[in-house]
Design a protein around this motif. Sequence first.
Motif, mmCIF file in Angstrom:
data_model
loop_
_atom_site.group_PDB
_atom_site.id
_atom_site.type_symbol
_atom_site.label_atom_id
_atom_site.label_comp_id
_atom_site.label_asym_id
_atom_site.label_seq_id
_atom_site.Cartn_x
_atom_site.Cartn_y
_atom_site.Cartn_z
ATOM 1 N N TYR A 54 0.821 -1.208 0.000
ATOM 2 C CA TYR A 54 0.000 0.000 0.000
ATOM 3 C C TYR A 54 0.858 1.263 0.000
ATOM 4 O O TYR A 54 0.413 2.316 -0.456
ATOM 5 C CB TYR A 54 -0.946 -0.015 1.205
ATOM 6 C CG TYR A 54 -2.164 0.852 1.023
ATOM 7 C CD1 TYR A 54 -3.008 0.674 -0.071
ATOM 8 C CD2 TYR A 54 -2.475 1.851 1.926
ATOM 9 C CE1 TYR A 54 -4.124 1.470 -0.245
ATOM 10 C CE2 TYR A 54 -3.595 2.653 1.764
ATOM 11 C CZ TYR A 54 -4.416 2.457 0.673
ATOM 12 O OH TYR A 54 -5.516 3.243 0.498
ATOM 13 N N ILE A 55 2.096 1.162 0.504
ATOM 14 C CA ILE A 55 3.036 2.277 0.356
ATOM 15 C C ILE A 55 3.239 2.577 -1.132
ATOM 16 O O ILE A 55 3.270 3.736 -1.558
ATOM 17 C CB ILE A 55 4.384 1.944 1.020
ATOM 18 C CG1 ILE A 55 4.267 2.027 2.545
ATOM 19 C CG2 ILE A 55 5.487 2.882 0.533
ATOM 20 C CD1 ILE A 55 5.542 1.644 3.280
ATOM 21 N N GLY A 56 3.355 1.509 -1.927
ATOM 22 C CA GLY A 56 3.604 1.694 -3.347
ATOM 23 C C GLY A 56 2.404 2.213 -4.110
ATOM 24 O O GLY A 56 2.573 2.908 -5.117
ATOM 25 N N THR A 57 1.181 1.896 -3.657
ATOM 26 C CA THR A 57 -0.007 2.326 -4.396
ATOM 27 C C THR A 57 -0.550 3.642 -3.843
ATOM 28 O O THR A 57 -0.444 4.686 -4.481
ATOM 29 C CB THR A 57 -1.073 1.231 -4.364
ATOM 30 O OG1 THR A 57 -1.393 0.888 -2.999
ATOM 31 C CG2 THR A 57 -0.592 -0.010 -5.095
ATOM 32 N N PHE A 58 -1.107 3.611 -2.638
ATOM 33 C CA PHE A 58 -1.660 4.848 -2.093
ATOM 34 C C PHE A 58 -0.559 5.867 -1.778
ATOM 35 O O PHE A 58 -0.751 7.071 -1.951
ATOM 36 C CB PHE A 58 -2.469 4.577 -0.827
ATOM 37 C CG PHE A 58 -3.073 5.837 -0.251
ATOM 38 C CD1 PHE A 58 -4.178 6.416 -0.850
ATOM 39 C CD2 PHE A 58 -2.504 6.461 0.849
ATOM 40 C CE1 PHE A 58 -4.723 7.594 -0.356
ATOM 41 C CE2 PHE A 58 -3.043 7.627 1.357
ATOM 42 C CZ PHE A 58 -4.157 8.196 0.752
ATOM 43 N N GLY A 59 0.599 5.385 -1.295
ATOM 44 C CA GLY A 59 1.699 6.308 -1.031
ATOM 45 C C GLY A 59 2.076 7.090 -2.272
ATOM 46 O O GLY A 59 2.354 8.293 -2.209
ATOM 47 N N SER A 60 2.058 6.408 -3.421
ATOM 48 C CA SER A 60 2.354 7.098 -4.679
ATOM 49 C C SER A 60 1.263 8.097 -5.014
ATOM 50 O O SER A 60 1.542 9.234 -5.405
ATOM 51 C CB SER A 60 2.492 6.073 -5.812
ATOM 52 O OG SER A 60 3.608 5.236 -5.593
ATOM 53 N N PHE A 61 0.003 7.677 -4.878
ATOM 54 C CA PHE A 61 -1.103 8.574 -5.215
ATOM 55 C C PHE A 61 -1.056 9.853 -4.384
ATOM 56 O O PHE A 61 -1.075 10.962 -4.926
ATOM 57 C CB PHE A 61 -2.443 7.860 -4.991
ATOM 58 C CG PHE A 61 -3.635 8.771 -5.099
ATOM 59 C CD1 PHE A 61 -4.166 9.084 -6.335
ATOM 60 C CD2 PHE A 61 -4.211 9.334 -3.961
ATOM 61 C CE1 PHE A 61 -5.257 9.942 -6.450
ATOM 62 C CE2 PHE A 61 -5.296 10.185 -4.060
ATOM 63 C CZ PHE A 61 -5.822 10.497 -5.303
ATOM 64 N N ILE A 62 -0.977 9.731 -3.077
ATOM 65 C CA ILE A 62 -1.053 10.920 -2.236
ATOM 66 C C ILE A 62 0.268 11.683 -2.252
ATOM 67 O O ILE A 62 0.289 12.923 -2.207
ATOM 68 C CB ILE A 62 -1.479 10.562 -0.794
ATOM 69 C CG1 ILE A 62 -2.000 11.795 -0.065
ATOM 70 C CG2 ILE A 62 -0.351 9.899 -0.022
ATOM 71 C CD1 ILE A 62 -3.253 12.382 -0.660
#
Length: 517
Positions: A278-286
């Motif tokens: 989730y760091i890679g997905t949401f972390g990237s988005f935000i």
Amino acid sequence: MSTTVRPETDLPVAGAPAPGSSSRGRWIDHWDPEDPTFWEATGKKIARKNLIFSIFAENIGFSVWVLWTIIVLNLANAGITLSLSELFWLTAVPNLIGSFLRIPYTFAVPRFGGRLWTGISASLLLIPCVLLATVVPSGWLAGQSHDTQFWVLLACAATAGFGGGNFSSSMANISFFYPEGKKGLALGLNAAGGNLGVATAQLLVPLVLIIGVSGAAVKLPVHEVNLAYAGLMWIPLILFAAFGAWRYMDSLTQAKADTSSYTRALSHTDTWVMSLLYIGTFGSFIGYSFALPLVIKNTFPEFLAGHPFIATYLAGLGFVGALIGSVARPFGGWMSDRIGGARVTLACFVGMGLFTILAIVGVNEHSFGIFFGAYMVIFLFAGMGNGSTYRMIPAIFAGLGRKEAKRTGQEAGALLINYKRQAAAVIGIAGAIGAFGGFLIQVAFRQSSLDVAAAVKAAKDPAEKLAVASAQSDWSLPALYVFLGAYVVMALVTWYRYMHQVDRKIEVAPGMEHAAI
């Protein structure tokens, strides 16, 4: 099948009638969304109502959370000059505070109930908005020393972190309302509705700031802005969100987990693996939502000098990526319901890695079009990955519960509720860690910016500053290479943990064979 409901001030009541209009604001003691009869007769309508008001409150939370991505671009117009490094801190600190708040916000749902906590968390958003409307644009602040200005602004920006905490409590709450087969779309819609707050703020706030300012003045490098409007515009919406939660939402007794659910969740390897993903997905988005306007401003100064509208409306340009990522999120959850969360997540990391390479090409060739286009696709994959990773969590823990029931011979129903509570805890844990990934992205960009910031500061006049900045427009490359390496690692982890090890496939219910792997 009836649903047992009670007012918050009453003790549980057995055999109460099914909820009608009188169920508003009540605790619901019986909730069985896995029962098709219950779901069609009662559950679906109640779940949909709570989802709608949850989405609205979460949307406002995200809007407030990212307000400072627009404010930092306009501080110079208000007579406050900060270095690029300091500007990155003003966007990074709300991200950091929001990520830390996600853990206690998740605990708040079991403690207070989804209805009450949604109202409280929405009301807390008044604090950053009032500060932004009063302290930031005040004549007092403009007359202070540089250090005083920075620390006052940093304190005001930190309160915007309240908006980042809303996500975990909202997602944990909604996860209890829907059956396993419908969680992907429901959680995707809830999260996407919240994520759209980023796009809403970045689209509307730059326009609100220049209300009453002439078109000719807006085209100038320095022009009048109304910073107070950026805070005032959200106050009526915040009040409506708090009122709507209090009047129309419900709380589930089943969601009143104790802290042992979180302790047990921490013991599972999958909790930490999913948090990493989730760091890679949401972390990237935000992270990119917060950082991209500043990155573009300091990577393509020559392009922006020739396009004054884009330069003035740079935060509004960031709206496009946030919109793409938000809309893609429920699609990622929907795809995961059908072909498997791990497959979708792996594809997203591969896509993010490939288009990060294209973004690097854009920087090397000084092409704003290539860089911006690449990041729009990265936002697309990040949004889909947000949905797919969050879909994996409840499916994985439902499978663990069935596996435990088969191994120990315990009653499956009680174990599934226990593991459902652990899944809700993991949603909060992964949400917090994933949001912290957004902070790490901004730190990486900030570190990359230090050399160019020092060189620009040493320049003697505006023309020289522009020339120096243009000569060092590849300053972001070290950060981009770090992100590329991270996506490669996360793709490998996804493949190995949830696709390669077929012998450890988690047992799932019929029709859900793909969802947990």
